[in-house]
Design a protein around this motif. Structure first.
Motif, short mmCIF file in Angstrom:
data_model
loop_
_atom_site.label_atom_id
_atom_site.label_comp_id
_atom_site.label_asym_id
_atom_site.label_seq_id
_atom_site.Cartn_x
_atom_site.Cartn_y
_atom_site.Cartn_z
N LEU A 1 -16.49 -7.48 53.06
CA LEU A 1 -16.26 -7.17 54.47
C LEU A 1 -15.43 -5.90 54.63
CD1 LEU A 1 -15.59 -10.71 56.01
CD2 LEU A 1 -17.61 -9.27 56.30
N TRP B 1 -14.29 -11.29 51.23
CA TRP B 1 -13.31 -10.43 51.90
C TRP B 1 -13.44 -8.99 51.43
CZ3 TRP B 1 -10.61 -9.67 55.94
CH2 TRP B 1 -9.51 -8.81 55.94
N SER C 1 -16.43 -8.98 63.83
CA SER C 1 -15.68 -10.23 63.62
C SER C 1 -15.21 -10.81 64.93
CB SER C 1 -14.49 -9.98 62.70
OG SER C 1 -14.91 -9.50 61.43
#
Length: 215
Positions: free
Chosen positions: A11, A8, A22
């Protein structure tokens, strides 16, 4: 849990282009799951049905009995029922109706595959946009501050690399999905055409026998 947090964090470093990437990943996954369900539910050819059609001189009542146990939306049921309902017409007429139904089935099987094909092209390009933006930020930091703030420079480089990797990964997954389901579609239509030829041959034999009996 730590791996998820690290993913996470990575990203988030990818910048705003990770958001549309995404979205493309979710769309690709949804289409592939839908296609997998459709082929499992409506395009599987049972051994009983295959063996019966491959049998010389099978009874039409036996074929109708097996088809009655399939879902109404099953592709093979749709195709075979068109042939059965037109078997008392001339064979050329039956072939024409069967070809029309096969065309509709092929269109249904190929629905939304173009989206996967588009994602294969769009995802790397979108990742490239993130790459360019990330590198521009890194160069702006270097130009404005020299090498005083190396963290800002590496942040821009990280954004560039992460966007590229995410875009390529999504494109690879979509490419494999597109090729797999395209091949599955081709195999299904080839098998349907082959079995349809068996049914038409059966109809021709029935009509020849009826002609001999009438004579």
């Amino acid at each position: 849990m730590q791996e998820l947090n690290a993913t996470w964090t990575a990203l988030k470093l990818g910048g705003f282009t990770v958001v549309p990437l995404s979205l493309l990943a979710v769309i690709a996954l949804a289409i592939m799951l839908e296609k997998a369900f459709i082929y499992w539910k409506f395009a599987r050819l049972s051994h009983d049905l295959l063996n019966l059609v491959e049998t010389y001189g099978f009874a039409w009542a036996d074929l109708e009995k097996i088809l009655s146990g399939l879902d109404d939306g099953h592709y093979y049921k749709r195709f075979f029922e068109v042939v059965i309902s037109n078997r008392h017409h001339p064979s050329w007429w039956t072939e024409s109706r069967a070809a029309d139904e096969a065309q509709l089935i092929e269109t249904s099987l190929g629905r939304r595959l173009w989206v996967l094909e588009t994602i294969v092209t769009a995802a790397p390009l979108l990742g490239l946009v993130g790459t360019v933006i990330g590198m521009m930020r890194a160069f702006q930091v270097i130009g404005g501050e020299g090498v005083v703030n190396p963290t800002a420079v590496t942040g821009g480089v990280a954004e560039a690399l992460i966007a590229t990797v995410v875009g390529l990964l999504i494109a690879l997954i979509a490419l494999f999905g597109f090729n797999y389901f395209s091949r599955l579609q081709s195999q299904t239509m080839d098998e349907m055409e082959r079995l349809g030829t068996r049914l038409i041959d059966h109809i021709r034999l029935d009509q020849e026998e009826s002609g001999h009996e009438a004579a």
